[in-house]
Enzyme design. Structure first.
Site, PDB file in Angstrom:
ATOM      1  N   GLU A 131       0.829  -1.219   0.000  1.00  0.00           N
ATOM      2  CA  GLU A 131       0.000   0.000   0.000  1.00  0.00           C
ATOM      3  C   GLU A 131       0.859   1.264   0.000  1.00  0.00           C
ATOM      4  O   GLU A 131       0.525   2.262  -0.654  1.00  0.00           O
ATOM      5  CB  GLU A 131      -0.902  -0.010   1.248  1.00  0.00           C
ATOM      6  CG  GLU A 131      -1.875   1.142   1.326  1.00  0.00           C
ATOM      7  CD  GLU A 131      -2.944   1.077   0.245  1.00  0.00           C
ATOM      8  OE1 GLU A 131      -3.793   0.196   0.315  1.00  0.00           O
ATOM      9  OE2 GLU A 131      -2.935   1.926  -0.658  1.00  0.00           O
ATOM     10  N   VAL A 134       2.263   3.324  -3.341  1.00  0.00           N
ATOM     11  CA  VAL A 134       1.493   4.218  -4.220  1.00  0.00           C
ATOM     12  C   VAL A 134       0.815   5.305  -3.382  1.00  0.00           C
ATOM     13  O   VAL A 134      -0.052   5.011  -2.567  1.00  0.00           O
ATOM     14  CB  VAL A 134       0.422   3.438  -5.015  1.00  0.00           C
ATOM     15  CG1 VAL A 134      -0.381   4.379  -5.889  1.00  0.00           C
ATOM     16  CG2 VAL A 134       1.068   2.353  -5.858  1.00  0.00           C
ATOM     17  N   ILE A 138      -2.238   7.525   1.342  1.00  0.00           N
ATOM     18  CA  ILE A 138      -3.589   7.367   0.780  1.00  0.00           C
ATOM     19  C   ILE A 138      -3.865   5.876   0.537  1.00  0.00           C
ATOM     20  O   ILE A 138      -3.125   5.235  -0.212  1.00  0.00           O
ATOM     21  CB  ILE A 138      -3.735   8.128  -0.562  1.00  0.00           C
ATOM     22  CG1 ILE A 138      -3.434   9.616  -0.361  1.00  0.00           C
ATOM     23  CG2 ILE A 138      -5.116   7.930  -1.151  1.00  0.00           C
ATOM     24  CD1 ILE A 138      -3.470  10.429  -1.659  1.00  0.00           C
ATOM     25  N   ASP A 203       9.050   8.733 -10.931  1.00  0.00           N
ATOM     26  CA  ASP A 203       8.421   8.242  -9.702  1.00  0.00           C
ATOM     27  C   ASP A 203       6.903   8.120  -9.894  1.00  0.00           C
ATOM     28  O   ASP A 203       6.295   7.107  -9.524  1.00  0.00           O
ATOM     29  CB  ASP A 203       8.748   9.219  -8.556  1.00  0.00           C
ATOM     30  CG  ASP A 203       8.051   8.856  -7.267  1.00  0.00           C
ATOM     31  OD1 ASP A 203       8.485   7.876  -6.634  1.00  0.00           O
ATOM     32  OD2 ASP A 203       7.073   9.527  -6.899  1.00  0.00           O
ATOM     33  N   LYS A 207       4.383   4.610  -9.900  1.00  0.00           N
ATOM     34  CA  LYS A 207       3.127   4.462  -9.146  1.00  0.00           C
ATOM     35  C   LYS A 207       1.954   4.226 -10.079  1.00  0.00           C
ATOM     36  O   LYS A 207       1.067   3.416  -9.796  1.00  0.00           O
ATOM     37  CB  LYS A 207       2.889   5.715  -8.295  1.00  0.00           C
ATOM     38  CG  LYS A 207       3.947   5.915  -7.226  1.00  0.00           C
ATOM     39  CD  LYS A 207       3.799   7.292  -6.605  1.00  0.00           C
ATOM     40  CE  LYS A 207       4.903   7.612  -5.633  1.00  0.00           C
ATOM     41  NZ  LYS A 207       4.943   9.034  -5.286  1.00  0.00           N
ATOM     42  N   GLY A 304       6.482  11.070   3.187  1.00  0.00           N
ATOM     43  CA  GLY A 304       6.813  11.494   4.544  1.00  0.00           C
ATOM     44  C   GLY A 304       6.745  10.314   5.490  1.00  0.00           C
ATOM     45  O   GLY A 304       6.073   9.315   5.230  1.00  0.00           O
TER      46      GLY A 304
HETATM   47  N1  LIG Z   1      10.272   8.803   1.851  1.00  0.00           N
HETATM   48  C1  LIG Z   1       8.998   8.677   1.559  1.00  0.00           C
HETATM   49  O1  LIG Z   1       8.188   9.542   1.895  1.00  0.00           O
HETATM   50  C2  LIG Z   1       8.485   7.478   0.825  1.00  0.00           C
HETATM   51  C3  LIG Z   1       7.131   7.390   0.494  1.00  0.00           C
HETATM   52  C4  LIG Z   1       6.644   6.249  -0.154  1.00  0.00           C
HETATM   53  C5  LIG Z   1       7.512   5.230  -0.462  1.00  0.00           C
HETATM   54  N2  LIG Z   1       8.826   5.349  -0.155  1.00  0.00           N
HETATM   55  C6  LIG Z   1       9.712   4.224  -0.463  1.00  0.00           C
HETATM   56  O2  LIG Z   1      10.175   3.673   0.769  1.00  0.00           O
HETATM   57  C7  LIG Z   1      11.478   3.146   0.602  1.00  0.00           C
HETATM   58  C8  LIG Z   1      12.398   3.789   1.616  1.00  0.00           C
HETATM   59  O3  LIG Z   1      12.438   5.182   1.398  1.00  0.00           O
HETATM   60  P1  LIG Z   1      13.069   6.204   2.461  1.00  0.00           P
HETATM   61  O4  LIG Z   1      12.686   7.557   1.980  1.00  0.00           O
HETATM   62  O5  LIG Z   1      12.719   5.806   3.837  1.00  0.00           O
HETATM   63  O6  LIG Z   1      14.610   5.983   2.160  1.00  0.00           O
HETATM   64  P2  LIG Z   1      15.854   6.495   3.026  1.00  0.00           P
HETATM   65  O7  LIG Z   1      15.440   7.556   3.981  1.00  0.00           O
HETATM   66  O8  LIG Z   1      16.955   6.756   2.076  1.00  0.00           O
HETATM   67  O9  LIG Z   1      16.230   5.206   3.893  1.00  0.00           O
HETATM   68  C9  LIG Z   1      16.799   4.057   3.350  1.00  0.00           C
HETATM   69  C10 LIG Z   1      17.265   3.168   4.490  1.00  0.00           C
HETATM   70  O10 LIG Z   1      17.780   1.964   3.932  1.00  0.00           O
HETATM   71  C11 LIG Z   1      18.991   1.678   4.603  1.00  0.00           C
HETATM   72  N3  LIG Z   1      19.827   0.872   3.725  1.00  0.00           N
HETATM   73  C12 LIG Z   1      20.482   1.229   2.603  1.00  0.00           C
HETATM   74  N4  LIG Z   1      21.147   0.192   2.108  1.00  0.00           N
HETATM   75  C13 LIG Z   1      20.925  -0.842   2.942  1.00  0.00           C
HETATM   76  C14 LIG Z   1      21.345  -2.177   2.989  1.00  0.00           C
HETATM   77  N5  LIG Z   1      22.140  -2.689   2.047  1.00  0.00           N
HETATM   78  N6  LIG Z   1      20.924  -2.965   4.022  1.00  0.00           N
HETATM   79  C15 LIG Z   1      20.106  -2.478   4.975  1.00  0.00           C
HETATM   80  N7  LIG Z   1      19.662  -1.210   4.981  1.00  0.00           N
HETATM   81  C16 LIG Z   1      20.084  -0.411   3.990  1.00  0.00           C
HETATM   82  C17 LIG Z   1      19.620   2.994   4.948  1.00  0.00           C
HETATM   83  O11 LIG Z   1      20.524   2.800   6.018  1.00  0.00           O
HETATM   84  P3  LIG Z   1      21.309   4.022   6.741  1.00  0.00           P
HETATM   85  O12 LIG Z   1      20.247   4.831   7.406  1.00  0.00           O
HETATM   86  O13 LIG Z   1      22.196   3.365   7.725  1.00  0.00           O
HETATM   87  O14 LIG Z   1      22.014   4.749   5.657  1.00  0.00           O
HETATM   88  C18 LIG Z   1      18.366   3.786   5.338  1.00  0.00           C
HETATM   89  O15 LIG Z   1      18.069   3.569   6.688  1.00  0.00           O
HETATM   90  C19 LIG Z   1      11.840   3.406  -0.871  1.00  0.00           C
HETATM   91  O16 LIG Z   1      11.497   2.286  -1.634  1.00  0.00           O
HETATM   92  C20 LIG Z   1      10.951   4.580  -1.244  1.00  0.00           C
HETATM   93  O17 LIG Z   1      10.669   4.639  -2.632  1.00  0.00           O
HETATM   94  C21 LIG Z   1       9.332   6.435   0.484  1.00  0.00           C
END
Ligand SMILES: NC(=O)c1ccc[n+]([C@@H]2O[C@H](COP(=O)([O-])OP(=O)(O)OC[C@H]3O[C@@H](n4cnc5c(N)ncnc54)[C@H](OP(=O)(O)O)[C@@H]3O)[C@@H](O)[C@H]2O)c1
Length: 430
Positions: A131, A134, A138, A203, A207, A304
């Site tokens: 969920e 995308v 929401i 991006d 989605k 977020g």
């Molecule tokens: N940000 C958003 O609002 C949002 C919304 C919807 C979907 N998403 C999706 O959610 C996912 C995560 O996004 P995010 O924004 O949270 O990313 P992020 O802030 O860059 O966090 C990525 C995390 O993954 C960890 N990581 C990187 N390589 C790794 C590895 N080899 N083994 C274990 N952990 C590892 C990093 O570790 P360190 O902290 O130690 O560097 C970090 O904690 C993505 O697929 C993104 O498209 C994000």
């Protein structure tokens, strides 16, 4: 109370840390709703010493997240690392292979391999839930799979990228140009240092491909999405849009047509009277048009820590309650091939802005190019008079073929009175 659902989280960045906080802060509520505790057992990230503002006491730290796949004390792996390659992909595959449920927010991976992974999950009798992938907070996938499941979806569209919506809203409100607003968004943390994934529409296309698969029962076809970003949208276009009664939004739209499934992401002129025109800033919205329900719009935060965690944990609740979650709207093996409709066959109206030398006969030449391709003009605005200099001329068309429109624009671009490549934005009837 039943046995706890034992959870491992891989990735403790924005979404991972938000998910840990939600699981801790709402633990009691979640246990009551699920009829069993949701227990976080283990976590993994790259850097163990990074300050994350969350309490990791009592949790097992795993240096290699892939170890979760084989761990006997884990029921669900939550993948929040991201990326369509590497550890995230290997972890999800391995966890499903080993019969573990997987929850992920990884739209990039799902847009490429969602169907194969869903088939694997089904073969293993476990859930692959996404969920959060995308439109963040929401709950659109659940709405499509459940609340709207009785409908033939005629069309689905939405504002699927908060960064683009923020940039376009701010350009309109402050009458500033793209580059200036983008660098401000980067300073404020609304845009990444490398913003291309967002700004160039990738991006939103990830989605859209997932949404379309769920809405239309087709296989995810990311390469079939026509993608344009917002770099070409200027403050002048936004001003003209206002004058014509439109707002400019980056939309993802999908609908079945006689030529196949049309999937497109690009800047659109949206009538100001349409509810989605008023979704501003970092907000996202998805509109579903069903044959019986009519139009339904869901609006909320598309990204977020907290909104995305809300979606991740909703999936965990489904799994905890043993609800059978299909990844798409039905069994992955029964999804139809997602045949893409070529963009050249798109039928729609267009806004065109030209910079032309202000001298007699110019408008007649433009009109002739449109006539040659049987493109019918709806209105034309010529702003200001500056004999011998370049002035903007804006026109809108009635519904026409994309291919014809492009041929007409090629012809117009060759006129020696036309000083810049024509700017074209599609006008959507919403
Ligand atoms: N940000 C958003 O609002 C949002 C919304 C919807 C979907 N998403 C999706 O959610 C996912 C995560 O996004 P995010 O924004 O949270 O990313 P992020 O802030 O860059 O966090 C990525 C995390 O993954 C960890 N990581 C990187 N390589 C790794 C590895 N080899 N083994 C274990 N952990 C590892 C990093 O570790 P360190 O902290 O130690 O560097 C970090 O904690 C993505 O697929 C993104 O498209 C994000």
């Amino acid at each position: 109370m039943k046995q706890p659902l034992r959870i491992a989280i891989a990735g403790l960045g924005t979404v991972g840390a938000g998910t840990v906080r939600l699981l801790r802060e709402n633990a009691e509520l979640l246990a009551r709703r699920a009829g069993r505790p949701l227990r976080l057992v283990a976590v993994s990230a790259r850097d163990r010493n990074r300050a994350r503002g969350i309490d990791l006491a009592g949790l097992r730290w795993e240096a290699d997240a892939r170890a979760f796949a084989g761990a006997a004390d884990i029921d669900v792996v939550v993948e929040l690392i991201g990326g369509s390659e590497g550890v995230a992909r290997e972890l999800i595959r391995a966890a499903l292979e080993q019969g573990k449920h997987v929850v992920t927010a990884n739209k990039a991976l799902l847009a490429h391999e969602g169907v194969a992974l869903a088939k694997l999950a089904e073969a293993k009798g476990v859930a692959l839930a996404f969920e959060a992938a995308v439109a963040g907070g929401i709950p659109i996938l659940k709405a499509l799979r459940e609340g709207l499941a009785a409908n033939n979806v005629k069309r689905i569209y939405g504002i699927l990228n908060g960064t683009c919506n923020y940039v376009l809203s701010t350009m309109r409100e402050s009458r500033r140009d793209f580059a200036e607003v983008l660098s401000e968004a980067q300073r404020l943390g609304y845009a990444e240092a490398d913003p291309s994934f967002d700004i160039d529409g990738i991006d939103a296309a990830h989605k859209l491909a997932i949404l379309a698969a769920v809405a239309f029962g087709t296989e995810v076809n990311f390469s079939g999405v026509h993608v344009e970003g917002i770099r070409h949208v200027s403050a002048l276009d936004i001003e003209f849009a206002e004058e014509l009664g439109y707002r400019i939004k980056l939309l993802g739209l999908a609908r079945p047509t006689e030529h196949g499934l049309e999937q497109r992401v690009h800047a659109c002129m949206v009538p100001r009277s349409a509810p989605i025109a008023h979704v501003e800033g970092v907000y996202n919205a998805v509109v579903v048009e069903g044959d019986f329900v009519g139009r339904v719009m869901l609006e909320g935060r598309g990204a977020g820590a907290e909104p995305t965690a809300s979606a991740v944990v909703a999936d965990l609740l489904d799994i905890a309650q043993g609800r059978s979650v299909t990844s798409f709207a039905g069994p992955a093996s029964q999804l139809k091939a997602g045949v893409a409709a070529p963009m050249a066959r798109h039928q729609g109206a267009y806004y065109v802005r030209l910079m032309v030398v202000d001298r007699p006969g110019v408008i007649a030449d433009i009109a002739a190019a449109l006539r040659d391709e049987q493109v019918s003009m709806e209105q034309m605005i010529q702003r200001g008079r500056a004999p011998g200099e370049a002035v903007p001329v804006v026109l809108t068309t009635h519904n026409t073929d994309e291919a014809a429109m492009r041929r007409a624009l090629d012809q117009i671009a060759r006129l020696d009175t036309v000083r810049e490549p024509p700017r074209m934005i599609r006008v959507e009837a919403l």
